[in-house]
Design an enzyme around this catalytic site. Structure first.
Site, PDB file in Angstrom:
ATOM      1  N   LEU A 296      15.912 -16.325 -30.904  1.00 20.45           N
ATOM      2  CA  LEU A 296      14.975 -15.773 -31.758  1.00 20.45           C
ATOM      3  C   LEU A 296      14.455 -14.624 -31.022  1.00 20.45           C
ATOM      4  O   LEU A 296      13.588 -13.801 -31.823  1.00 20.45           O
ATOM      5  CB  LEU A 296      13.807 -16.572 -32.335  1.00 20.45           C
ATOM      6  CG  LEU A 296      14.540 -17.909 -33.023  1.00 20.45           C
ATOM      7  CD1 LEU A 296      13.381 -18.800 -33.430  1.00 20.45           C
ATOM      8  CD2 LEU A 296      15.415 -17.666 -34.241  1.00 20.45           C
TER       9      LEU A 296
ATOM     10  N   THR B  24      17.431 -17.136 -20.574  1.00 18.08           N
ATOM     11  CA  THR B  24      17.058 -18.416 -21.074  1.00 18.08           C
ATOM     12  C   THR B  24      18.069 -19.347 -20.612  1.00 18.08           C
ATOM     13  O   THR B  24      19.011 -19.033 -19.577  1.00 18.08           O
ATOM     14  CB  THR B  24      17.195 -18.585 -22.618  1.00 18.08           C
ATOM     15  OG1 THR B  24      16.772 -19.764 -23.097  1.00 18.08           O
ATOM     16  CG2 THR B  24      18.466 -18.020 -23.232  1.00 18.08           C
TER      17      THR B  24
ATOM     18  N   LYS C 264      18.152 -19.767 -15.764  1.00 21.66           N
ATOM     19  CA  LYS C 264      16.916 -19.838 -15.301  1.00 21.66           C
ATOM     20  C   LYS C 264      16.774 -19.884 -13.827  1.00 21.66           C
ATOM     21  O   LYS C 264      15.836 -19.302 -12.918  1.00 21.66           O
ATOM     22  CB  LYS C 264      15.471 -20.245 -15.957  1.00 21.66           C
ATOM     23  CG  LYS C 264      15.487 -19.843 -17.371  1.00 21.66           C
ATOM     24  CD  LYS C 264      14.257 -20.326 -18.030  1.00 21.66           C
ATOM     25  CE  LYS C 264      14.205 -20.248 -19.456  1.00 21.66           C
ATOM     26  NZ  LYS C 264      13.087 -20.793 -20.011  1.00 21.66           N
TER      27      LYS C 264
END
Ligand code: ATR
Length: 305
Positions: A31, A77, A81
């Site tokens: 998103l 993400t 990471k």
């Protein structure tokens, strides 16, 4: 323009405006573009923000490739990471301490790694529950990547009490060892009970929650409809604040159970917003247009359903 880029198609990206993006695998459900682009638009900054899907075995080569391209900054993400820590040129204190990188700034030809997840979570808790992490007795469910990062942040904030519950207790105990030896906090170390590892089961959790204010789920349980129940109602109490880092489905089964017994709840969308706003500030060098980003995130979330 393609919606999701890969290492092979990255060269198709236009050079016309500063480039930002999010790398991950998978990343097509991210998103972040909706949220970050809303921020750029509100601030009158022309920018691109794209999804880049990188298979784990292609991460190193792709980061090298991106270094030669006009990227101004990007988010990272799952599952990259932790690996990214070793691939950036400089690590800031936040990334060093949390053991992971979620934000990169391209500065003077160098990739600088930051972590805004921990601070984003602190801001989310403050906004959603009007309390500070440092004043809370916290139970973290899960000791994987996300659980470790939030436990480290909670310890850095010198929270009142920190209990880590994990299915495999060894992982929780290992994290606890790390926190007790690296985090020097009188508050946390005053007694053994202030820092504790327990198995993630209903009885062990039920025995702790009387001395807990905030429960945070960082496990992946609840992402899928077929997932088992993480905790039954009898393991929770009405005084609790319950935060699930999972925001889809909304509410998760855990949050539904918590609501049913009268606890206050919130989900990971607020953490996504605040970590994103902090990333935006690192890139733009000014305060993020938070309300525009909140709306952009909500719109992206609504469209994803
Ligand atoms: P992330 O980086 O998103 O935290 P991860 O490192 O794979 O992902 O960690 C997943 C977490 O969910 C772990 O705490 C894991 O517990 P284990 O360490 O015991 O594997 C937890 N988890 C996954 N499935 C679970 C289940 N069915 N019940 C309880 N915990 C579960």
């Amino acid at each position: 323009m393609a919606d999701v880029y890969t290492p092979d198609t990255l060269k198709e990206l236009s050079d016309s405006s500063p480039r930002y993006g999010v790398i991950g695998y998978p990343v097509k459900h991210s998103l972040s573009p909706g949220m970050q682009l809303a921020g750029f638009e509100a601030a009158g900054i022309e920018a691109q923000y794209v999804r880049i899907e990188i298979e784990p075995d292609k991460l190193t080569d792709t980061i090298t490739q991106m270094k030669e391209m006009p990227f101004a900054g990007w988010n990272c993400t799952l599952p990259h990471k932790i690996e990214l820590k070793a691939l950036v040129d400089d690590l800031t204190e936040s990334a060093e301490k949390l053991g992971a990188v979620n934000t990169v700034l391209h500065e003077d030809g160098r990739f600088v790694g930051f972590n805004t997840d921990g601070q984003g979570w602190v801001r989310a808790i403050r906004e959603d529950f009007s309390v500070d992490v440092r004043d809370l007795r916290i139970l973290i469910l899960g000791a994987g990547g996300a659980g470790q990062a939030l436990a480290r942040q909670a310890a850095m904030e010198k929270c009142e009490r920190l209990v880590i519950a994990n299915r495999s207790i060894d992982k929780a105990a290992e994290l606890l060892d790390e926190l007790s030896s690296t985090i020097h906090s009188d508050k946390l170390l005053r007694s053994n009970d202030r820092l504790k590892a327990i198995p993630l089961d209903a009885d062990a959790v039920a025995a702790e929650v009387g001395e807990i204010d905030l429960v945070v789920n960082t496990t992946s349980v609840g992402l899928k409809a077929a997932d088992p129940e993480l905790l039954p109602a009898r393991a929770l109490e009405p005084h609790l604040l319950v935060y699930d880092t999972i925001y889809k489905p909304n509410p998760t089964r855990l949050l539904r159970t918590a609501e049913e017994i009268g606890a206050r709840t919130s989900n990971g969308l607020s953490m996504l917003l605040h970590q994103g706003a902090l990333s935006w500030e690192i890139w733009a060098g000014r305060s993020a247009p938070l309300e525009a980003m909140r709306q952009g995130l909500q719109d992206a979330f609504n469209q994803s359903r």
